[in-house]
Design an enzyme around this catalytic site. Structure first.
Site, PDB file in Angstrom:
ATOM      1  N   ARG A  52      37.384  30.241  33.256  1.00  0.00           N
ATOM      2  CA  ARG A  52      38.469  30.745  34.119  1.00  0.00           C
ATOM      3  C   ARG A  52      39.089  31.957  33.439  1.00  0.00           C
ATOM      4  NH1 ARG A  52      42.553  26.684  36.803  1.00  0.00           N
ATOM      5  NH2 ARG A  52      42.681  28.370  38.325  1.00  0.00           N
ATOM      6  N   ASP A  90      50.672  31.628  32.958  1.00  0.00           N
ATOM      7  CA  ASP A  90      49.260  31.634  32.544  1.00  0.00           C
ATOM      8  C   ASP A  90      48.949  32.754  31.565  1.00  0.00           C
ATOM      9  OD1 ASP A  90      49.264  30.154  35.295  1.00  0.00           O
ATOM     10  OD2 ASP A  90      47.435  29.602  34.237  1.00  0.00           O
ATOM     11  N   ASN A 140      51.376  33.924  36.895  1.00  0.00           N
ATOM     12  CA  ASN A 140      51.477  32.478  37.134  1.00  0.00           C
ATOM     13  C   ASN A 140      50.940  32.211  38.542  1.00  0.00           C
ATOM     14  OD1 ASN A 140      52.328  29.824  36.188  1.00  0.00           O
ATOM     15  ND2 ASN A 140      53.904  29.906  37.761  1.00  0.00           N
ATOM     16  N   LYS A 141      50.928  30.961  38.924  1.00  0.00           N
ATOM     17  CA  LYS A 141      50.339  30.543  40.201  1.00  0.00           C
ATOM     18  C   LYS A 141      50.814  31.407  41.369  1.00  0.00           C
ATOM     19  CE  LYS A 141      47.867  28.065  40.720  1.00  0.00           C
ATOM     20  NZ  LYS A 141      46.425  28.442  40.814  1.00  0.00           N
ATOM     21  N   GLN A 145      49.042  21.753  43.994  1.00  0.00           N
ATOM     22  CA  GLN A 145      49.447  21.189  42.699  1.00  0.00           C
ATOM     23  C   GLN A 145      50.856  20.606  42.755  1.00  0.00           C
ATOM     24  OE1 GLN A 145      47.954  24.159  43.096  1.00  0.00           O
ATOM     25  NE2 GLN A 145      46.586  24.646  41.421  1.00  0.00           N
ATOM     26  N   ARG A 159      43.624  21.338  34.749  1.00  0.00           N
ATOM     27  CA  ARG A 159      44.395  22.501  35.241  1.00  0.00           C
ATOM     28  C   ARG A 159      45.509  22.859  34.267  1.00  0.00           C
ATOM     29  NH1 ARG A 159      44.779  20.915  40.770  1.00  0.00           N
ATOM     30  NH2 ARG A 159      42.790  19.926  41.219  1.00  0.00           N
ATOM     31  N   GLY A 160      46.024  24.045  34.455  1.00  0.00           N
ATOM     32  CA  GLY A 160      47.205  24.455  33.698  1.00  0.00           C
ATOM     33  C   GLY A 160      46.798  25.112  32.398  1.00  0.00           C
ATOM     34  N   ALA A 161      47.480  26.220  32.079  1.00  0.00           N
ATOM     35  CA  ALA A 161      47.058  27.053  30.952  1.00  0.00           C
ATOM     36  C   ALA A 161      46.923  26.284  29.630  1.00  0.00           C
ATOM     37  CB  ALA A 161      48.019  28.231  30.823  1.00  0.00           C
TER      38      ALA A 161
HETATM   39  O1  MRU Z   1      45.081  26.972  38.942  1.00  0.00           O
HETATM   40  P1  MRU Z   1      45.842  26.051  38.026  1.00  0.00           P
HETATM   41  O2  MRU Z   1      46.167  24.732  38.664  1.00  0.00           O
HETATM   42  O3  MRU Z   1      45.182  25.883  36.669  1.00  0.00           O
HETATM   43  O4  MRU Z   1      47.186  26.828  37.794  1.00  0.00           O
HETATM   44  C1  MRU Z   1      48.199  26.266  37.007  1.00  0.00           C
HETATM   45  C2  MRU Z   1      49.383  27.131  36.940  1.00  0.00           C
HETATM   46  O5  MRU Z   1      49.440  28.226  37.461  1.00  0.00           O
HETATM   47  C3  MRU Z   1      50.520  26.654  36.133  1.00  0.00           C
HETATM   48  O6  MRU Z   1      51.730  26.915  36.767  1.00  0.00           O
HETATM   49  C4  MRU Z   1      50.466  27.416  34.808  1.00  0.00           C
HETATM   50  O7  MRU Z   1      49.213  27.262  34.221  1.00  0.00           O
HETATM   51  C5  MRU Z   1      51.497  26.991  33.896  1.00  0.00           C
HETATM   52  S1  MRU Z   1      50.977  25.496  33.111  1.00  0.00           S
HETATM   53  C6  MRU Z   1      52.070  24.907  32.033  1.00  0.00           C
END
Ligand code: MRU
Length: 353
Positions: free
Chosen positions: A96, A245, A255-256, A204, A45-47
């Protein structure tokens, strides 16, 4: 520090984040198809972390191409390898849609691989792909460190900081973007408490952020997402720091899901709202956030909790995974190359080139 993504013995090893915080287990991706599936299935997960994984995924494709097409020096073999690599890149990129780091990393590794292919054949190209993927990972570690330094300078001593989702070691190559700022500020004795929003539906905040911070001995209090406004109204939150993201040229931030709500609450309560992200998260080809593709995930993720239904049979749900925070609600964007202050649209180009 926990490492979400590792290159080990010629394969990609990913910490299965679906099992945290109960189990720490790595899964192996032996080819680019498994890597794309792991990204789509939320194992990683995470960008930045999915970008790094995508880069290694393309390196796996290059080694597969080297096995299949050998280094015959025949130009027909090279064009078959090129076709294979471009196809692998498109499979990885489509795993994604919202985090731009994925396409940024895959395209960067693809570019290096194709020029190495033209110069020295497919075996040479596979080695070049791996080197580029490693470089992306190492650059992210350093970017996280610098983001932490720049961001900590904005935090006042005695601060309680709210964060959303996970933007820590699990989401990046290093110690995190938003959590990098928190870690550095904590090391400077400025942070008294971190409020982590649980981040429905994937949790998360509860499963990843609380776990990471507790491992570091950083005080963390978990909140239901809907408690954010109330705790701000009590004067208990001094700043909000989140990751990103994708960031458009005008400073709008994807972002999330739930991030936009927090930014609105910060405006009302006069609390600084900071975004921490590497420059690889900017997408200057998009003029504004309305052009960002927002991933919509399955209704089941909202209709169920831990595999059990929580809504009446037949109920419908809407499950956008991200939202867009308009630039005007953002106090600053913290990058490894410096901090961008409002008006973001005017100042972004000086930092992100
Ligand atoms: O759906 P995810 O868990 O991949 O989403 C992650 C997020 O939205 C994070 O906040 C974002 O990627 C920033 S990561 C440094």
């Amino acid at each position: 520090m926990v490492q979400a993504v590792r290159w080990e013995q010629g394969a990609l090893s990913l910490l299965d984040q679906r099992l945290l915080p109960h189990e720490v287990k790595y899964v192996t991706c032996a080819d680019y198809r498994q890597t794309a599936k792991a990204i789509a299935d939320m194992i990683v997960r995470g960008a930045p972390a999915i970008g790094i994984s995508g880069g290694y995924g393309l390196a796996l494709a290059a080694f597969e191409a080297a096995d299949r097409f050998k280094a015959s020096g025949d130009s027909g073999e090279d064009s078959a390898a090129e076709h294979f690599l471009k196809h692998a890149a498109s499979v990885l990129i489509s795993a994604r849609p919202t985090a731009v780091n994925l396409s940024w990393a895959v395209e960067r590794v693809l570019g290096k691989t194709l020029s190495a292919l033209a110069q020295g054949g497919i075996t040479h190209a596979a080695q070049a792909a791996l080197e580029e993927a490693r470089a992306i990972e190492l650059e992210d570690v350093e970017a996280n460190r610098r983001i932490g330094m720049h961001g900590a300078a904005l935090i006042r001593p005695g601060s309680a900081i709210m964060t959303h989702c996970n933007a820590g070691a699990l989401a990046t190559g290093g110690w995190g973007t938003a959590l990098g700022v928190i870690r550095q500020a904590r090391a400077e004795n400025k942070v008294t408490m971190v409020y982590a929003n649980e981040t429905r539906p994937w949790l998360q905040g509860a499963r990843l952020t609380a776990w990471e911070l507790m491992q570091d001995g950083i005080p963390v209090t978990l909140l239901a997402d809907s408690a954010a406004g109330y705790i701000m109204s009590l004067g208990k939150v001094d700043a909000v720091v989140v990751g990103a993201d994708r960031i458009a040229a005008n400073g709008d931030v994807a972002n999330k899901i739930g991030t936009y709500t927090l930014a609105c609450l910060c405006k009302y309560h006069d609390i600084p709202f900071y975004v921490a992200a590497p420059v690889s998260t900017f997408d200057l080809s998009l003029a504004c956030g309305r052009q960002i593709k927002i991933e919509e995930r399955s209704e089941q993720e909202v209709l169920e909790f831990m595999g059990k239904p929580v809504a009446p049979a037949g109920a419908r749900a809407f499950n956008p995974s991200f939202d867009v925070t308009p630039a005007e609600l953002i106090s600053a964007i913290i990058t490894e190359k410096g901090t961008v202050f409002p008006p973001l649209e005017k100042h972004i180009s000086a930092v992100v080139k």
